[in-house]
Each structure stands twice: as C-alpha cells, then as structure tokens.
Write a protein that holds these residues in place. Structure first.
Motif, PDB file in Angstrom:
ATOM      1  N   ASN A 116       0.842  -1.119  -0.124  1.00 19.26           N
ATOM      2  CA  ASN A 116      -0.059  -0.011   0.045  1.00 19.26           C
ATOM      3  C   ASN A 116       0.948   1.198  -0.171  1.00 19.26           C
ATOM      4  N   GLN A 203      -6.967   0.792   1.760  1.00 17.40           N
ATOM      5  CA  GLN A 203      -7.464   2.071   0.804  1.00 17.40           C
ATOM      6  C   GLN A 203      -8.186   2.747   1.448  1.00 17.40           C
TER       7      GLN A 203
ATOM      8  N   THR B   4      -1.200   7.728   2.727  1.00 19.07           N
ATOM      9  CA  THR B   4      -1.158   6.486   3.497  1.00 19.07           C
ATOM     10  C   THR B   4       0.001   6.625   4.547  1.00 19.07           C
TER      11      THR B   4
END
Lengths: 313, 290
Positions: A116, A203, B4
């Motif tokens: 990710n 996500q 993120t």
C-alpha cells in the motif's frame, strides 16, 4: 413491497369484484412469481446443503450394516474418540491452524501494508501475490512435493539451505518438519486473497488520520498500531475467523505432500480422518460423527469470535 | 492519490527516497523470486531428464530440454480427455450458476416474495458450515438423490448442482441488483414488462461486470476443486484434470507428473492474466461489503 412488482399475469387477469380480494390475489400471484425465480437455487440448497446438514447429524447416531440402519446413540462418537488417531489428528490440525495463523494471517497483513505504501509496480506485485491462488492446488502441491521438498540435496529448498550453509532438512520425511512444510506450501498457495482483501481495506483508511498521528509525533510503527490496525479491525477479525475455518479443513496438503498420514502419522488431519473413515474404512457413520465434532469445535470458535468482536464495539 | 502510512512529501526527501527505492527494488525482486520462481522451476523442471533432476546442485535451466516429458504427459495421462472433462464441468457450472443464482438473487432483491429473507438467511448460514463437515452426507445424497432415487456418480450434474448452492454468489449478485434503482424496474412494469423480461432486458445488461466475476469464479472453482470431483467422478473417463493427475502420480515419473501439472495450470493462469482486473475487484467488493 410485493405489490410493486405486478407481473404480466396480473394485468391480464379479470378485475375482481371486491377490491381487497383482488389485491390479495395479486399479492399471491406476485409471491408465486418470486418463488418461481427462487426454486432452482432453493432446490439445490435443499439437496446439497440443508438436507445433508441434518442428515449428517442423524447419520452420526446411526449404524448401517448390510443395508440395515439401526439407531446406536453415541456409539459412533465413543468409538471415534477412543481411536488414538483421533487425538493425533486433532493435535496436528490445531498445530497446523496455529502455525498457519502466525504465518498465513500476519504475513499477508504485513505484505498489504508494504504494498500500500508503494507508488510503483503496484499492479505487478498484486498479480504476483495472487498468481498461486489461481493454480489448481494439486498442481502446486506436486511442485512442492517433488521439487521443493525433495529430501536429497537436489531439492530446491535443500539446495538453497546448503548454499546458505544452513542445515538441510528431510521435509516430509521428518515428522517434526511435516506440519511446518505443509504450512509453507499452503501459505504460498493461499495468501494472495488475504493480501488483496487487506489492501482494499487499507485503501479505505482516511489519510487525515495518518496526518494527525504524524503531527502528534507518532512514528511509523505507532501509526500502524494506533491507526492502521484499529481502522482495519473488523476485516482483521473476519479474516482470522475465515482462516481458522479454512485451515481446520486441512486435507489436500496431507493427501498429496505426505501421501496421507505422513511419517509416523505426522500429517494426519481431522479432515483426512473423515476421508479415511468415510471412503476407505466403509464407516460413513463414524465419518459423519467426526464431521459433527468438527462443526461443534468450529461453532465454539465462532461463539468466542462473536463475543470478542461485539465486546469491542 | 490518498495519503497512506507515510506521506508523499516525506518520501521525496533524500534519505527516505533512497530507502523507498531500495525497498521497492528488494520487494519486486523478492516477490518475483518467491511467486514466479517456483513456476519457472516447475515449467523448466518438467523439461529436465530424470538424471538432471536428481543432480546436486540443481541446474538453473535444463541443459538438454526434454520436450518428451510434456508429450508423454499429454499422451500417457490422456490429458486431452481430462481437460475436456474439466472444461465441460466448468462451462456447465457457469451456465447453471448464472441461470439459477441470478434468478434467485433477482427474486430476493426485486420481487421479494414472502419468506424471501428467511430463505436468504438460510442460504447465508451455509457459509458458516465448513465443506468437510458436509462431505459425507453430500456424497450419500449424490449417490441416491432423495425422492427421485437417482445416482449422480459419474454424472456432470453431481458437480453442477452443488455449485448452484453458492450463498456467496447469490449474496454478491443480490447486493449488485440492490444498487439498481427501483424506478427503472417500475418504469419497465408500466411499459408492461413481465418480471422475466425486466430481468433479461434491464437487470442483466446492467450487471455485466458482476456476471463476469461470478463466471470466472465458477470456472476457477471447478478447475481447483479436488475432493468432491474425486469422490463423485470415480471413473477414469469422467475424471477432472487434478484428480486424473493425482490418480496417475503413483506410477508415473516425477517429471511427467510435473509436466501434467503445468498443463493443468495453464488455463487458469491464462484466465487470470486476461481477467485480473475483474477478479480482483470482485474479490475485494465481495468481501468488503460482506
């Protein structure tokens, strides 16, 4: 709600004299149409899921000899439990499940967190991880059996270990290595789906949470602990449950990698025992009893799971 | 690009940038080795001779490629027949799942007959029952179907019908149909469309992506399944690929078994490479919304 779905049949029906009765007739016909659409799937569920479920429980209290079925109460259960292989099978299955949880459950989460963060080669890496999931397990396991777990130094794993100057292993021939070897093969084959599910849930984590944590001075590990894990808690819990259910059914790995029971029964699993009783020892009733025991154990796990997950909310 | 764990700004800075690229390099190389390496080993190993495979240390590529192993696998194991069987079962599984599961999902989502929710609940409950628990009573049912007393052994129905009982598919399809606006259905009814016509002309054309996902899952499920086809297809003529290779593995040279395993894996790998987007989206939507 059924009134909304007027069918072609109702349109051509003659108008009923009393309005209420017409409405009822129409609803009845709509229900009939709905059930007509359901019938195929419902029949298949009834035949191959609901009926076998009940039948399995009934069979576990019966004994069939020479075409004659008699009620024997708990006999099948006591017989199965008295067999020493029952306990060996459960011990192996639990050991496999625990090791598979450590490896097959934690590793995909870690891999998903890593993937990710990457902004490059994402598609390639995702395809790679999922590729083994698409292989027929029998194909993949023959690869492991003949090439990777070859106990001689010609085996892939032993060649690597030797090149690294580490001690080689007998793999499936060694009772202590059997279960770890099965866990490695099974993790390689199956981890792809868990990685993709984790990736999707990662996500969905709002970026502001990481932003805020960073402003508060949280390092990378703290961010994982305080943001990533709480945010993916539900998926983590769900996959833990699914993983337990899946690994408890360990079957094809012992069958192919260990030719069934393995060296000194080191590979015998509960699922393999069900197969043995049902299809080799002509003991379908004993196999059914084993199935019910497995169901009860998993139901107990589910109960604990539901308890733990609802408590947190 | 959403933020993120590590911010993009941080990644652009000197040391982090170096760390990012080296980590990416390690991961790409590592994943290629771990996930593609074994496949390479499988394809090339099946090209090696018996002596070469027993050689220490193992050779990285076959010195004297033996295409004969693949030819032997194809001919001696009658892979053409096994592959045809598997393909036939997979095609039927797609057909019956699409027909019965979409019809059921449509009824549960749009027609909503009485007890619809009870039926859906009973279907979803089967997701909690492990397959191994049911294997014996399912088998007993398949060899003597209740009421009609038909034996399904060696009949493709023994594979097709149990696969229709797939709560995950019905749930996936129902969720998708739920998202189709009720107004569209109502408009079709005003125009005099029957429920079947509405399903065919309005719902199905809008549901192509999900139907694709269900079809791909049906094919791979049949292709990957082992124990059930092993039990219900006992004759050599009706076996599937995986079962056939397993049955032959005892008396067949290892390289030939591996060559057969490679051939058996080719169709699903091709399907995956062609439809990876659909597969991945189906996998994630199905599990996340569930």
């Amino acid at each position: 709600m059924a009134i909304m779905t007027a069918s072609g049949v109702t349109r051509t029906a003659p108008p009923a004299p009393v309005k209420a009765r017409g409405k009822a007739a129409r609803r009845w016909k709509d229900n009939l149409t709905g059930h007509a659409f359901l019938i195929g799937a419902v029949l298949c569920f009834a035949l191959f899921m609901w009926f076998p479920m009940i039948r399995g429980i009934v069979m576990s209290f019966q004994r069939t000899r020479r075409g004659e079925t008699t009620w024997v109460g708990w006999d099948n259960y006591t017989r199965i439990v008295a067999d020493p292989s029952f306990w060996i099978a459960w011990k192996n299955t639990f050991l496999f499940t625990i090791l598979a949880l450590v490896l097959g459950y934690a590793l995909p989460f870690f891999v998903a967190i890593l993937l990710n963060e990457f902004r490059h080669a994402k598609g390639y890496l995702r395809v790679l991880v999922y590729l083994p999931v698409m292989l027929p397990p029998a194909s993949a396991l023959f690869l492991f059996k003949y090439y990777a777990y070859d106990p001689s130094e010609a085996g892939l794993f032993n060649a690597i270990l030797k090149a690294l100057h580490l001690p080689t292993s007998e793999w499936m021939q060694s009772p202590t290595m059997t279960i770890p070897a099965m866990v490695i093969a099974s993790t390689w084959m199956n981890m792809g789906s868990a990685v993709l599910i984790y990736l999707a849930s990662l996500q969905n984590i709002p970026g502001e949470l990481y932003e805020a944590a960073e402003l508060d001075g949280a390092g990378v590990w703290r961010r994982i602990w305080n943001v990533t894990i709480p945010q993916t808690r539900l998926i983590l819990a769900l996959l833990a449950m699914l993983q337990i259910v899946a690994t408890m059914q360990l079957f094809i790995e012992p069958l192919i990698l260990a030719n069934g029971a393995g060296t000194q029964d080191s590979a015998t699993s509960v699922a393999y025992l069900i197969y043995q009783h049902g299809f080799f020892q002509n003991d379908l009733n004993g196999a059914a009893a084993l199935g019910v025991i497995m169901l009860v154990v998993l139901a107990a796990f589910s109960a604990v799971y539901v308890r733990l997950t609802t408590k947190q909310d | 690009m959403t933020r993120t764990l590590i911010s993009q700004a941080q990644l652009r800075r000197g040391r982090s940038r170096f760390l990012y690229w080296s980590l990416l390099g390690v991961v790409v190389a590592g994943f290629t080795l771990v996930f593609l390496g074994p496949l390479y080993w499988m394809v090339t190993g099946a090209l090696k001779s018996g002596q070469e495979i027993a050689q220490t240390p193992p050779t990285l590529w076959p010195h004297d490629p033996q295409l004969q192993n693949y030819a032997d696998a194809w001919n001696n194991l009658d892979l053409a027949k096994l592959m045809f069987n598997t393909f036939y079962y997979a095609a039927g599984a797609v057909f019956f799942q699409l027909v019965f599961d979409t019809a059921a999902a449509y009824a549960l989502s749009k027609l909503r007959p009485v007890f619809g929710n009870v039926i859906l609940g009973l279907m979803l409950a089967t997701l909690m029952i492990p397959a191994m628990v049911l294997i014996v009573p399912q088998y007993v049912t398949a060899i003597d179907l209740p009421i009609v007393h038909v034996n399904l052994l060696d009949s493709p129905w023994a594979i097709w019908l149990p696969l229709v009982a797939n709560a995950f598919n019905i749930f996936l399809l129902k969720r998708f149909f739920d998202s189709i606006p009720e107004d569209l259905i109502a408009a079709a009814q005003v125009d005099g469309a029957s429920p079947l016509r509405t399903l065919w002309s309005i719902i199905l054309p809008m549901s192509r992506p999900i139907l694709g996902v269900v079809s791909i899952f049906a094919v791979t499920a049949v292709w990957k399944d082992f124990l059930w086809p092993k039990l219900v297809m006992p004759s050599p003529e009706t076996r599937t690929l995986s079962v056939g290779i397993y049955a032959f593995s005892g008396g067949t040279p290892q390289n030939v078994v591996i060559a057969a395993s490679v051939i058996a894996a080719i169709p699903t790998v091709i399907i995956f490479l062609l439809f990876q987007r659909n597969i991945m989206s189906g996998l994630t939507t199905g599990s996340l919304k569930g």
